[in-house]
Design a protein around this motif. Structure first.
Motif, PDB file in Angstrom:
ATOM      1  N   ARG A 187      43.384 -44.840-134.326  1.00 45.95           N
ATOM      2  CA  ARG A 187      42.760 -45.909-133.252  1.00 45.95           C
ATOM      3  C   ARG A 187      43.479 -45.954-131.906  1.00 45.95           C
ATOM      4  NH1 ARG A 187      39.567 -50.730-133.573  1.00 45.95           N
ATOM      5  NH2 ARG A 187      39.373 -50.218-135.885  1.00 45.95           N
ATOM      6  N   LEU A 188      42.561 -45.844-130.870  1.00 47.75           N
ATOM      7  CA  LEU A 188      43.200 -45.740-129.576  1.00 47.75           C
ATOM      8  C   LEU A 188      42.693 -46.976-128.762  1.00 47.75           C
ATOM      9  CD1 LEU A 188      42.200 -42.162-128.693  1.00 47.75           C
ATOM     10  CD2 LEU A 188      44.332 -42.926-129.670  1.00 47.75           C
ATOM     11  N   THR A 189      43.575 -47.762-128.032  1.00 49.73           N
ATOM     12  CA  THR A 189      43.300 -49.043-127.731  1.00 49.73           C
ATOM     13  C   THR A 189      43.737 -49.014-125.931  1.00 49.73           C
ATOM     14  OG1 THR A 189      43.427 -50.010-129.567  1.00 49.73           O
ATOM     15  CG2 THR A 189      43.626 -51.573-127.630  1.00 49.73           C
ATOM     16  N   VAL A 190      43.253 -49.476-125.341  1.00 47.14           N
ATOM     17  CA  VAL A 190      43.430 -49.647-123.748  1.00 47.14           C
ATOM     18  C   VAL A 190      43.308 -51.156-123.426  1.00 47.14           C
ATOM     19  CG1 VAL A 190      43.217 -49.152-121.347  1.00 47.14           C
ATOM     20  CG2 VAL A 190      43.281 -47.445-123.015  1.00 47.14           C
ATOM     21  N   HIS A 191      44.214 -51.837-122.576  1.00 44.82           N
ATOM     22  CA  HIS A 191      43.865 -52.937-122.113  1.00 44.82           C
ATOM     23  C   HIS A 191      44.250 -53.114-120.304  1.00 44.82           C
ATOM     24  CE1 HIS A 191      43.753 -55.958-125.603  1.00 44.82           C
ATOM     25  NE2 HIS A 191      43.989 -54.583-126.409  1.00 44.82           N
ATOM     26  N   VAL A 192      43.599 -53.702-119.846  1.00 47.21           N
ATOM     27  CA  VAL A 192      43.566 -53.589-118.342  1.00 47.21           C
ATOM     28  C   VAL A 192      43.068 -54.770-117.914  1.00 47.21           C
ATOM     29  CG1 VAL A 192      41.465 -52.454-117.982  1.00 47.21           C
ATOM     30  CG2 VAL A 192      42.979 -52.282-116.206  1.00 47.21           C
ATOM     31  N   SER A 193      43.848 -55.387-116.808  1.00 46.26           N
ATOM     32  CA  SER A 193      43.376 -56.463-116.072  1.00 46.26           C
ATOM     33  C   SER A 193      43.111 -56.069-114.559  1.00 46.26           C
ATOM     34  CB  SER A 193      44.373 -57.658-116.099  1.00 46.26           C
ATOM     35  OG  SER A 193      44.619 -58.096-117.381  1.00 46.26           O
ATOM     36  N   LEU A 194      42.164 -56.507-114.235  1.00 49.52           N
ATOM     37  CA  LEU A 194      41.701 -55.993-112.663  1.00 49.52           C
ATOM     38  C   LEU A 194      41.534 -57.197-111.750  1.00 49.52           C
ATOM     39  CD1 LEU A 194      38.650 -53.600-113.217  1.00 49.52           C
ATOM     40  CD2 LEU A 194      41.070 -53.067-113.397  1.00 49.52           C
TER      41      LEU A 194
END
Length: 196
Positions: A187-194
């Protein structure tokens, strides 16, 4: 012109990269960039069917092209330096860098490019693109969602946090070693806040 980003860190249940959508007119889109100093890109594998481990890539570069009036028309490109792996288990980093896995000497980069499918809402939408690892390119799908949107008084702006997850079969990219101990599904996961 690149907008500044804040990257939210979070303990993840699963372990590449981000919200994506069908591109709209380039003239109306804003460019957002982030990298491993401000982002989180993780991968998770199961071991012996009972345990799991989560590692991360510490060196990557990502670009999002977003139309603020049509956020479900976002495009994404992520380039990962495969040698920049962090994993707590002894010997795991050397194993993952070896020819049996990422083979970083011959394939120093992995890449994801994609776009949203246009279906869904910010609460949950589909992403479609291509993932290239070890010189092998295959279709790759992700599920993305808006996790939170809030006003940051310090910044004087709204901050929107997004997450995206997808699953790959490592054997499809030539990584078949340790099949009895390490799951084929990763499983691949990305978290980002813009800042929006």
């Amino acid at each position: 012109m690149a907008h500044p980003l804040l990257i939210g860190r979070r303990i993840l249940a699963g372990g590449l990269a981000a919200m994506v959508v069908r591109p709209s007119r380039a003239a109306t889109r804003s460019r957002y960039v982030f990298d491993g100093t401000r982002g989180q890109l993780e991968f998770t594998a199961r071991h012996l069917g009972i345990l799991s481990s989560t590692g991360r890539f510490e060196n990557f570069a990502a670009e999002l092209l977003i139309d603020p009036d049509q956020p479900l028309t976002t495009a994404v490109t992520v380039t990962v330096h495969t040698a920049a792996i962090a994993l707590a288990y002894p010997g795991a980093v050397d194993l993952l860098r070896s020819p049996a896995f990422f083979d970083v000497e011959h394939f120093p980069e992995a890449r994801f490019t994609g776009a949203a499918t246009g279906r869904g809402s910010l609460a949950g939408f589909s992403l479609a693109g291509e993932l290239t690892i070890r010189g092998i390119t295959r279709p790759f799908a992700m599920d993305a969602r808006l996790v939170d949107r809030r006003r940051d008084a310090t910044l004087g702006a709204d901050v929107a946090a997004f997450a995206a997850t997808g699953e790959m079969k490592r054997s499809e990219y030539g990584m078949t070693a340790e099949s009895a101990a390490i799951s084929d599904t990763i499983r691949l996961t990305v978290h980002v806040s813009l800042i929006v």
